[in-house]
Design an enzyme around this catalytic site. Structure first.
Site, PDB file in Angstrom:
ATOM      1  N   ASP A   1      40.266  40.796  40.114  1.00  0.00           N
ATOM      2  CA  ASP A   1      41.000  42.439  39.358  1.00  0.00           C
ATOM      3  C   ASP A   1      40.451  43.541  40.402  1.00  0.00           C
ATOM      4  OD1 ASP A   1      41.730  44.016  37.192  1.00  0.00           O
ATOM      5  OD2 ASP A   1      40.513  42.966  36.074  1.00  0.00           O
TER       6      ASP A   1
ATOM      7  N   GLU B   1      45.802  42.390  40.007  1.00  0.00           N
ATOM      8  CA  GLU B   1      45.255  41.277  39.792  1.00  0.00           C
ATOM      9  C   GLU B   1      45.911  40.140  40.326  1.00  0.00           C
ATOM     10  OE1 GLU B   1      44.619  39.633  35.365  1.00  0.00           O
ATOM     11  OE2 GLU B   1      45.893  41.314  35.561  1.00  0.00           O
TER      12      GLU B   1
END
Length: 351
Positions: free
Chosen positions: A5, A104
Site C-alpha cells: 500500500d 495497492e
C-alpha cells in the site's frame, strides 16, 4: 502473500511535483476550490492529524486546517505514477501481482524470508518512483491487508493465524477490513463487540441478521480466514459510473433531464470502449442538503446508446418532483466475460 500500500499516495505524488510542499498539510479534492461542492480525495498525514479524511466535504476540511494547501485532482498524473509502481512490482523476482487499485496490490511469492523480500520490494519502489510504501505479510489475503495498517508508514508487519487474535482480538469489529460503522453497530446488537467475539461466534447465529452469504462471511472475516491465493488474472470492470456534483441545486425538470443525458453520454463513452452490452442501470440521487438514494433496474442486454439513454430517462422519472438535487450519478453494469475473475474483493468469497 504480501499486501503493498503506497503511503498517502496522491499527496505523495503532489509532493514529488512540488517538493516545497513536503511536511505541509495537503488536501487534494475537486478543483482545489473549497468554496465549491467537492469532497476530499486524499490528505497528507499532516492534514489527517487534524481529522481530515477521504470523502469529507472539501469546505469542512478547509475549516479544520485553515493553512492547508488545497490542490485539484489530477487523475492522469496519479494513473501514470501508479502504472510505474505496478510495473516495478511485477519486475520483482518470482512475484505474482494482483492489482487492487491505483495505490495497492497483493503479491504472491515463495520465500523463506518474507520480511527481507518486503524490504527489497520497498527499496525497489522507492528507487524507481521516490514513493514510500507499507507492506503487510499474511497467510491469507485478509490478514495481509489488515497487517499493512500496522506497518504504516513505510514499515513491514506480519499477521498470520498464529498472532491474529493476539493483535486483533481485543480490537472493535469496525477495525476489520470490510466492516464499517453500520455493520459493527448491527453486530453490537447481537452482543458482538470485538474481533475475538466475532471470531468465536457460530456463523449460523449471524444468518438471521445478515443473510446466508454475508453472515458466514463476517464470521470468517473475524477469524482472518479466506482466500490464500494471489490471482493475477486481469480484473475486468463489472460496470462504469460517472457522477456530477452541481454547484447550484437542480430545481427544474429540464435541468435534471439535461444532466441525465450528459451523464449517460459520459458513461456510454466508457462502456463503448469495453465492447460489452449493458445489462443494468443505477441512478444515484443526492437531494439537498445531503440525503442520498438510488434507483436501479435490470435491462435486456443492449449496446444501443439510444436504448440505454431511454432507460436512464425512465429511471430519472422516479426522482421526487420539486426536491432540489445537488448530485446525480449513473452506473451502467455490463455483461461479464466467461473468463473474468469472480468476485470484487478478496474478502467476499471471490478472488
Amino acid at each position: 502473500m504480501l499486501h503493498v500500500d503506497l503511503d498517502q499516495f496522491i499527496a505523495a505524488v503532489e509532493v514529488l511535483r512540488r517538493p516545497e510542499l513536503a511536511g505541509l498539510p495537503i488536501i487534494v479534492g475537486g478543483r482545489g476550490d473549497p468554496t465549491e461542492r467537492a469532497v476530499v480525495s486524499t490528505a497528507s498525514y499532516e492534514a489527517r492529524a487534524f481529522g481530515v479524511g477521504s470523502g469529507m466535504p472539501l469546505r469542512i476540511a478547509a475549516r479544520k486546517v485553515p493553512d492547508a494547501v488545497i490542490l485539484p485532482v489530477d487523475a492522469e498524473e496519479y494513473l501514470a505514477a501508479s502504472e510505474t509502481v505496478m510495473g516495478t512490482l511485477r519486475g520483482q523476482p518470482g512475484a505474482t501481482v494482483q492489482v487492487l487499485g491505483w495505490d495497492e496490490a497483493f503479491i504472491g511469492i515463495t520465500t523463506d524470508d518474507p520480511e527481507g523480500y518486503a524490504r527489497q520490494l520497498q527499496a525497489a519502489v522507492l528507487e524507481r518512483t521516490r514513493l514510500h510504501c507499507s507492506v503487510g505479510i499474511g497467510d491469507t489475503l485478509v490478514r495481509a491487508k489488515v497487517a499493512t495498517g500496522f506497518g504504516k508508514p513505510a514499515g513491514v508487519f506480519r499477521l498470520t493465524a498464529d498472532n491474529w487474535l493476539d493483535v486483533m482480538g481485543d480490537r472493535p469489529t469496525r477495525e476489520l477490513w470490510g466492516v464499517g460503522a453500520k455493520v459493527s453497530g448491527r453486530l453490537a446488537k447481537l452482543g458482538i463487540h470485538t474481533v475475538a467475539e466475532l471470531a468465536a461466534c457460530d456463523p449460523a447465529d449471524l444468518v438471521p441478521e445478515f443473510g446466508p452469504k454475508m453472515g458466514p462471511w463476517y464470521a470468517e472475516l473475524g477469524r482472518g480466514d479466506g482466500a490464500s491465493v494471489v490471482d493475477d488474472t486481469p480484473w475486468v470492470a463489472r460496470g462504469h459510473s460517472r457522477e456530477i456534483t452541481f454547484q447550484q441545486d437542480l430545481t427544474e425538470p429540464a435541468q435534471v433531464d439535461d444532466a441525465v443525458r450528459e451523464l449517460t453520454k459520459r458513461v456510454l463513452e466508457d462502456v463503448v470502449a469495453e465492447g460489452r452490452p449493458v445489462i443494468g442501470l443505477t441512478l444515484k440521487i443526492r437531494y439537498a442538503p445531503f440525503a442520498t438514494t438510488t434507483r436501479a433496474r435490470r435491462i435486456p442486454a443492449t449496446s444501443d446508446g439510444a436504448e440505454i439513454l431511454a432507460r436512464a430517462v425512465d429511471l430519472a422519472a422516479e426522482i421526487e418532483p420539486g426536491r432540489p438535487i445537488r448530485l446525480l450519478g449513473l452506473r451502467a453494469e455490463m455483461a461479464m466475460p466467461d473468463d473474468a475473475r469472480q468476485g470484487h474483493t478478496p474478502t467476499r468469497g471471490g478472488w
